[in-house]
Design an enzyme around this catalytic site. Sequence first.
Site, PDB file in Angstrom:
ATOM      1  N   CYS A 224      21.998  11.594 -73.557  1.00 14.57           N
ATOM      2  CA  CYS A 224      22.418  10.356 -72.910  1.00 14.57           C
ATOM      3  C   CYS A 224      22.510  10.716 -71.436  1.00 14.57           C
ATOM      4  CB  CYS A 224      23.763   9.878 -73.445  1.00 14.57           C
ATOM      5  SG  CYS A 224      24.404   8.472 -72.526  1.00 14.57           S
ATOM      6  N   PRO A 225      21.517  10.311 -70.652  1.00 17.57           N
ATOM      7  CA  PRO A 225      21.354  10.842 -69.290  1.00 17.57           C
ATOM      8  C   PRO A 225      22.342  10.285 -68.273  1.00 17.57           C
ATOM      9  CG  PRO A 225      19.697   9.191 -69.712  1.00 17.57           C
ATOM     10  CD  PRO A 225      20.474   9.355 -70.996  1.00 17.57           C
ATOM     11  N   CYS A 226      23.604  10.701 -68.396  1.00 14.90           N
ATOM     12  CA  CYS A 226      24.641  10.218 -67.480  1.00 14.90           C
ATOM     13  C   CYS A 226      24.360  10.616 -66.039  1.00 14.90           C
ATOM     14  CB  CYS A 226      26.021  10.696 -67.929  1.00 14.90           C
ATOM     15  SG  CYS A 226      26.152  12.447 -68.267  1.00 14.90           S
ATOM     16  N   HIS A 227      23.490  11.605 -65.842  1.00  9.88           N
ATOM     17  CA  HIS A 227      23.122  11.994 -64.476  1.00  9.88           C
ATOM     18  C   HIS A 227      22.326  10.891 -63.785  1.00  9.88           C
ATOM     19  CE1 HIS A 227      19.791  13.368 -67.076  1.00  9.88           C
ATOM     20  NE2 HIS A 227      19.019  13.100 -66.026  1.00  9.88           N
ATOM     21  N   ARG A 228      21.828   9.921 -64.540  1.00 10.66           N
ATOM     22  CA  ARG A 228      21.054   8.816 -63.970  1.00 10.66           C
ATOM     23  C   ARG A 228      21.933   7.634 -63.566  1.00 10.66           C
ATOM     24  NH1 ARG A 228      16.570   9.219 -68.673  1.00 10.66           N
ATOM     25  NH2 ARG A 228      15.788  11.278 -68.101  1.00 10.66           N
TER      26      ARG A 228
END
Length: 186
Positions: free
Chosen positions: A125-129
């Site tokens: 889950c790409p929370c860095h995005r």
Amino acid sequence: MWFAAAYEGEEVVATSFASDEKRVLKDLRNSLPRNVVLESSDRTSRFAERVLNVLKLVYDGKDADVNSVQLNMDRLPDYTKRVIGAVCMVPAGYVTSYGLVAKAVGGGARAVGNVMARNPFAPLCPCHRVVAADFGLGGYGGGLSVKIAFLKRERKGFGSERDITVGKGKLHVFPVERVFEKATNG
């Protein structure tokens, strides 16, 4: 880089990544409820290999079908499920803001930030995005240098914004280049 995944059957319960084995296992453990018993194995199942491959692809900034891996979110509150589901839809090469995620799933930007701070599925889950409304980095549990490194690897030169259907709403996303324009132009 070390990657770890906790799974039951063919569903991922939590993931983690870190620069050393001890840290990745500690972070994975911290993503799970205290009453969960972890078993380690010297043998890697096909499912685990697939999950670890997707983790590495995401880490490397490659296009990875994160939705090909089933996330077990049974233990998570409904709002957290909605936020994680929306953020998982943000493709490599794009970012969105905490406020835009909130607009798509309900709640407020701060609530989205709190969910991202406890994301048990990073980087699947790409929370860095997810960044601040002004394209500043916002926060990141692994450190802002890790977040910026992720986004640099994901640069694809996209020029246009787009909308992604999320449940009954729309999530607006921007090319990741906007983050770097912000950093350059202040």
